[in-house]
Design a protein around this motif. Structure first.
Motif, PDB file in Angstrom:
ATOM      1  N   GLY A 196       0.820  -1.209   0.039  1.00  0.00           N
ATOM      2  CA  GLY A 196       0.067  -0.047   0.169  1.00  0.00           C
ATOM      3  C   GLY A 196       0.735   1.255  -0.329  1.00  0.00           C
ATOM      4  O   GLY A 196       0.649   2.301  -0.757  1.00  0.00           O
ATOM      5  N   LEU A 197       1.890   1.297   0.725  1.00  0.00           N
ATOM      6  CA  LEU A 197       2.721   2.466   0.820  1.00  0.00           C
ATOM      7  C   LEU A 197       3.673   2.556  -0.712  1.00  0.00           C
ATOM      8  O   LEU A 197       3.587   3.754  -1.001  1.00  0.00           O
ATOM      9  CB  LEU A 197       3.818   2.272   1.630  1.00  0.00           C
ATOM     10  CG  LEU A 197       3.529   2.378   3.364  1.00  0.00           C
ATOM     11  CD1 LEU A 197       4.332   2.051   4.287  1.00  0.00           C
ATOM     12  CD2 LEU A 197       3.032   3.707   3.584  1.00  0.00           C
ATOM     13  N   LEU A 198       4.007   1.638  -1.100  1.00  0.00           N
ATOM     14  CA  LEU A 198       4.619   1.540  -2.372  1.00  0.00           C
ATOM     15  C   LEU A 198       3.583   2.248  -3.487  1.00  0.00           C
ATOM     16  O   LEU A 198       3.865   3.064  -4.223  1.00  0.00           O
ATOM     17  CB  LEU A 198       5.094   0.435  -2.938  1.00  0.00           C
ATOM     18  CG  LEU A 198       6.387  -0.156  -2.400  1.00  0.00           C
ATOM     19  CD1 LEU A 198       6.634  -1.608  -2.747  1.00  0.00           C
ATOM     20  CD2 LEU A 198       7.310   0.858  -2.846  1.00  0.00           C
TER      21      LEU A 198
ATOM     22  N   SER B 119       4.688  -4.998  -6.512  1.00  0.00           N
ATOM     23  CA  SER B 119       3.407  -5.587  -5.954  1.00  0.00           C
ATOM     24  C   SER B 119       3.059  -7.071  -6.239  1.00  0.00           C
ATOM     25  O   SER B 119       2.706  -7.795  -5.344  1.00  0.00           O
ATOM     26  CB  SER B 119       2.565  -4.648  -6.637  1.00  0.00           C
ATOM     27  OG  SER B 119       1.386  -5.101  -6.084  1.00  0.00           O
ATOM     28  N   GLN B 120       3.426  -7.324  -7.406  1.00  0.00           N
ATOM     29  CA  GLN B 120       3.363  -8.857  -7.706  1.00  0.00           C
ATOM     30  C   GLN B 120       4.402  -9.710  -6.732  1.00  0.00           C
ATOM     31  O   GLN B 120       3.772 -10.859  -6.324  1.00  0.00           O
ATOM     32  CB  GLN B 120       4.123  -9.144  -9.367  1.00  0.00           C
ATOM     33  CG  GLN B 120       2.790  -8.649 -10.035  1.00  0.00           C
ATOM     34  CD  GLN B 120       3.423  -8.726 -11.603  1.00  0.00           C
ATOM     35  OE1 GLN B 120       3.666  -9.878 -11.828  1.00  0.00           O
ATOM     36  NE2 GLN B 120       3.347  -7.868 -12.322  1.00  0.00           N
TER      37      GLN B 120
ATOM     38  N   THR C  73       4.713 -13.387  -2.424  1.00  0.00           N
ATOM     39  CA  THR C  73       5.283 -13.805  -1.144  1.00  0.00           C
ATOM     40  C   THR C  73       4.390 -13.878   0.002  1.00  0.00           C
ATOM     41  O   THR C  73       4.438 -15.044   0.836  1.00  0.00           O
ATOM     42  CB  THR C  73       6.477 -12.907  -0.737  1.00  0.00           C
ATOM     43  OG1 THR C  73       7.369 -12.714  -1.663  1.00  0.00           O
ATOM     44  CG2 THR C  73       7.019 -13.071   0.656  1.00  0.00           C
ATOM     45  N   SER C  74       3.315 -13.042   0.094  1.00  0.00           N
ATOM     46  CA  SER C  74       2.123 -13.055   0.846  1.00  0.00           C
ATOM     47  C   SER C  74       1.556 -14.263   0.892  1.00  0.00           C
ATOM     48  O   SER C  74       0.930 -14.978   1.942  1.00  0.00           O
ATOM     49  CB  SER C  74       1.184 -11.814   0.837  1.00  0.00           C
ATOM     50  OG  SER C  74       1.843 -10.618   1.060  1.00  0.00           O
ATOM     51  N   LYS C  75       1.233 -14.651  -0.321  1.00  0.00           N
ATOM     52  CA  LYS C  75       0.606 -16.159  -0.494  1.00  0.00           C
ATOM     53  C   LYS C  75       1.137 -17.361   0.002  1.00  0.00           C
ATOM     54  O   LYS C  75       0.726 -18.265   0.674  1.00  0.00           O
ATOM     55  CB  LYS C  75       0.128 -16.452  -2.064  1.00  0.00           C
ATOM     56  CG  LYS C  75      -0.969 -15.495  -2.411  1.00  0.00           C
ATOM     57  CD  LYS C  75      -1.090 -15.812  -3.814  1.00  0.00           C
ATOM     58  CE  LYS C  75      -2.446 -14.570  -4.567  1.00  0.00           C
ATOM     59  NZ  LYS C  75      -2.324 -14.938  -5.974  1.00  0.00           N
ATOM     60  N   ILE C  76       2.582 -17.292  -0.209  1.00  0.00           N
ATOM     61  CA  ILE C  76       3.467 -18.412   0.146  1.00  0.00           C
ATOM     62  C   ILE C  76       3.474 -18.454   1.579  1.00  0.00           C
ATOM     63  O   ILE C  76       3.447 -19.496   2.496  1.00  0.00           O
ATOM     64  CB  ILE C  76       4.766 -18.392  -0.267  1.00  0.00           C
ATOM     65  CG1 ILE C  76       4.871 -18.606  -1.747  1.00  0.00           C
ATOM     66  CG2 ILE C  76       5.587 -19.372   0.553  1.00  0.00           C
ATOM     67  CD1 ILE C  76       6.048 -18.483  -2.578  1.00  0.00           C
TER      68      ILE C  76
END
Length: 147
Positions: free
Chosen positions: A39-41, A91-92, A97-100
């Motif tokens: 979100g910050l990016l 973002s991708q 990474t979040s999904k993992i």
């Protein structure tokens, strides 16, 4: 209380439930932090694009005389806008990474603690097979790579 993470025909590891819970909590905190970073990016890139667009529009004003220096500034601005595309790649990577991490956290809990009768198991997408969704490591003006 001890718990074991097992799959058919594989060795098991005994881990205290509290350790598993702490690791799961830490993984979910990291997922939350990555979401905030994304979100910050996105916000920063939006503001930068606004400022670059404003500067570019002002430099294109007809009252400005043409000069080599002015053209170099315009060219630098166009290059900077192209380079801002890194936010999309970042973002991708953050999403991947979040999904993992989220998948690991839920699998850790599921494997070590099981589910109680009537307890809903959180839905988690399959952990992505590709280790890295973004393969581009540099950008040149005019080049486009579709993911």
């Amino acid at each position: 209380m001890e718990s074991s993470m097992t799959t058919p025909d594989s060795p098991s590891v005994q881990m205290p439930v509290m350790l598993v819970a702490e690791v799961q909590d830490s993984l979910l905190v990291v997922v939350h932090d990555l979401s905030r970073l994304d979100g910050l990016l996105a916000h920063t890139m939006e503001k930068l694009m606004e400022r670059f667009t404003f500067a570019s529009a002002n430099l294109a004003h007809p009252s400005l005389m043409e000069s080599q220096e002015l053209e170099q500034v315009r060219s630098a601005l166009r290059s900077a806008v192209t380079e801002l595309q890194f936010q999309d790649m970042a973002s991708q990577l953050i999403s991947h990474t979040s999904k993992i991490l989220q998948g690991c956290a839920y699998r850790l809990a599921s494997e070590s603690m099981g589910s109680e009768d009537g307890e809903a198991v959180p839905f988690v997408e399959e952990v992505p097979e590709r280790p890295n969704p973004v393969t581009q490591d540099e950008m040149d003006a005019g080049s486009v790579e579709l993911f």
